[in-house]
Design an enzyme around this catalytic site. Sequence first.
Site, PDB file in Angstrom:
ATOM      1  N   ASN A 128     -22.570 -17.521  -6.782  1.00  0.00           N
ATOM      2  CA  ASN A 128     -22.544 -17.027  -8.163  1.00  0.00           C
ATOM      3  C   ASN A 128     -22.386 -18.122  -9.213  1.00  0.00           C
ATOM      4  O   ASN A 128     -22.356 -17.856 -10.409  1.00  0.00           O
ATOM      5  CB  ASN A 128     -21.405 -16.011  -8.324  1.00  0.00           C
ATOM      6  CG  ASN A 128     -21.606 -14.782  -7.467  1.00  0.00           C
ATOM      7  OD1 ASN A 128     -22.632 -14.126  -7.558  1.00  0.00           O
ATOM      8  ND2 ASN A 128     -20.643 -14.494  -6.602  1.00  0.00           N
ATOM      9  N   ARG A 187     -65.419 -35.696   0.954  1.00  0.00           N
ATOM     10  CA  ARG A 187     -66.020 -34.381   0.740  1.00  0.00           C
ATOM     11  C   ARG A 187     -67.306 -34.493  -0.090  1.00  0.00           C
ATOM     12  O   ARG A 187     -67.299 -35.070  -1.177  1.00  0.00           O
ATOM     13  CB  ARG A 187     -65.010 -33.482   0.024  1.00  0.00           C
ATOM     14  CG  ARG A 187     -65.545 -32.150  -0.460  1.00  0.00           C
ATOM     15  CD  ARG A 187     -65.832 -31.185   0.662  1.00  0.00           C
ATOM     16  NE  ARG A 187     -66.016 -29.833   0.168  1.00  0.00           N
ATOM     17  CZ  ARG A 187     -66.546 -28.854   0.890  1.00  0.00           C
ATOM     18  NH1 ARG A 187     -66.949 -29.069   2.128  1.00  0.00           N
ATOM     19  NH2 ARG A 187     -66.662 -27.637   0.379  1.00  0.00           N
ATOM     20  N   GLN A 226     -56.083 -28.167  -5.818  1.00  0.00           N
ATOM     21  CA  GLN A 226     -57.317 -27.860  -6.546  1.00  0.00           C
ATOM     22  C   GLN A 226     -58.476 -28.746  -6.075  1.00  0.00           C
ATOM     23  O   GLN A 226     -59.610 -28.277  -5.913  1.00  0.00           O
ATOM     24  CB  GLN A 226     -57.088 -28.046  -8.050  1.00  0.00           C
ATOM     25  CG  GLN A 226     -58.121 -27.359  -8.924  1.00  0.00           C
ATOM     26  CD  GLN A 226     -58.005 -25.844  -8.891  1.00  0.00           C
ATOM     27  OE1 GLN A 226     -56.980 -25.311  -8.460  1.00  0.00           O
ATOM     28  NE2 GLN A 226     -59.040 -25.148  -9.315  1.00  0.00           N
ATOM     29  N   GLU A 245     -30.124 -30.393  -7.044  1.00  0.00           N
ATOM     30  CA  GLU A 245     -29.263 -31.353  -7.738  1.00  0.00           C
ATOM     31  C   GLU A 245     -29.442 -31.305  -9.250  1.00  0.00           C
ATOM     32  O   GLU A 245     -29.508 -32.324  -9.926  1.00  0.00           O
ATOM     33  CB  GLU A 245     -29.474 -32.771  -7.188  1.00  0.00           C
ATOM     34  CG  GLU A 245     -28.954 -32.876  -5.766  1.00  0.00           C
ATOM     35  CD  GLU A 245     -28.904 -34.284  -5.235  1.00  0.00           C
ATOM     36  OE1 GLU A 245     -28.509 -35.196  -5.979  1.00  0.00           O
ATOM     37  OE2 GLU A 245     -29.253 -34.470  -4.069  1.00  0.00           O
ATOM     38  N   THR A 268     -22.455 -26.171  -4.669  1.00  0.00           N
ATOM     39  CA  THR A 268     -23.072 -24.931  -5.150  1.00  0.00           C
ATOM     40  C   THR A 268     -22.495 -23.697  -4.461  1.00  0.00           C
ATOM     41  O   THR A 268     -22.235 -23.706  -3.258  1.00  0.00           O
ATOM     42  CB  THR A 268     -24.596 -24.978  -4.913  1.00  0.00           C
ATOM     43  OG1 THR A 268     -25.122 -26.125  -5.563  1.00  0.00           O
ATOM     44  CG2 THR A 268     -25.282 -23.737  -5.453  1.00  0.00           C
TER      45      THR A 268
END
Length: 387
Positions: free
Chosen positions: A136, A275, A343, A370, A133
């Site tokens: 640009n 919980r 959440q 990738e 990579t």
Amino acid sequence: MHYTTSEAENQREEACQMIRESIDQFAAVHIKPFIRAWDDSQHFPVEVFRKLGELGLMGMLVPEAYGGAGLGYKEYVSAIVALSKVDPSIGLSMAAHNSLCTNHILMFGNEEQKQKYLPKLASGNWIGAWGLTEPNTGSDAGNMRTVAVRDGDDWIINGSKNFITNGKSGDVAVLITRTGEPGDKHGATAFIIEQGTAGFSSGRKEDKLGMRASETVELIFEDCRISDRQRLGDIGDGFIQSLKILDGGRISIAALGVGTAQGAYEAALQYAKQREQFGKSIASFQGIQFKLADMYTDIQASSLLTYHAAELKDKGEKVTLPSAVAKYHSSETAVRVANEAVQIFGGYGFTKDYPVEKFYRDSKLCTIGEGTSEIQKVVISKEILGK
């Protein structure tokens, strides 16, 4: 010794289970206590990868003749999943070392190069990076600007790479350069470059959203002269080699996604059981139950797709399509599952005192690294349309 197919499969499954158990034990001592500190400071724990090398996890795909573990992709996927459900950053760097740098040398190096580099990489004494990579040219790798020019028996390289995993601490990098015209798929060549080579340096370290214990840096080449003996394969084959490496690399990221999702899911499941609201555990509410059911189902599908791609890779079959499918599905699954885990934790999920916010941040890389999810869809559509 000869095994029947079922006996051989049982042997491999036992090996995978041993790998998972050894990583669980290793992670409890060497990774879990430090996750928060590494994440906060973006510390890349080189010492952990040396220890992973002692366990045989830094040369999993390397034959024993070169100091590796001589294992297949099924075992390799098991290791990445086990590491990533604890800390995806460690799974990512281990995967980049194995499937990109080390595997490129294994697949395309000559005997002298294999003898020189593979034992060091497989032992974990050396850490590997892989440079494709550029600033640009992300997905448009065919137009890379890092150029290698022939000068007698040497090559002179100029340019830069970015988003390179293990790029600063790595002892050696496989580099893809342009040696022909832009856009020509036979216009790139791969080289092996050691850290400390004159003209080769690492630039700034990226300050990232997630995967913060995995090092991501820029590589800079300024009149960097290397011998032709450092060339990997034929001149002009670099891009073709890279595509083959990425086919296997996508299985790594698929496994990373599965592990990341698994870690987030297990944390959410445990929390939901503990919980209490309105006098009972939140796991007794159908809204939470349905979230957990969807998370579990998505992870199962991603896992099956990933192991299917690994199995085909082990058989030597072409995996362009199955690896892209597995990578696409599991990376998107990781994001969805981590989101739902936050959440389920509610307000606590938004804090660093609980593990799911880190899985949430880490998961996003899976849809980018990738080959983005969009690129996976390009690959998949080309394959199924026969283009």
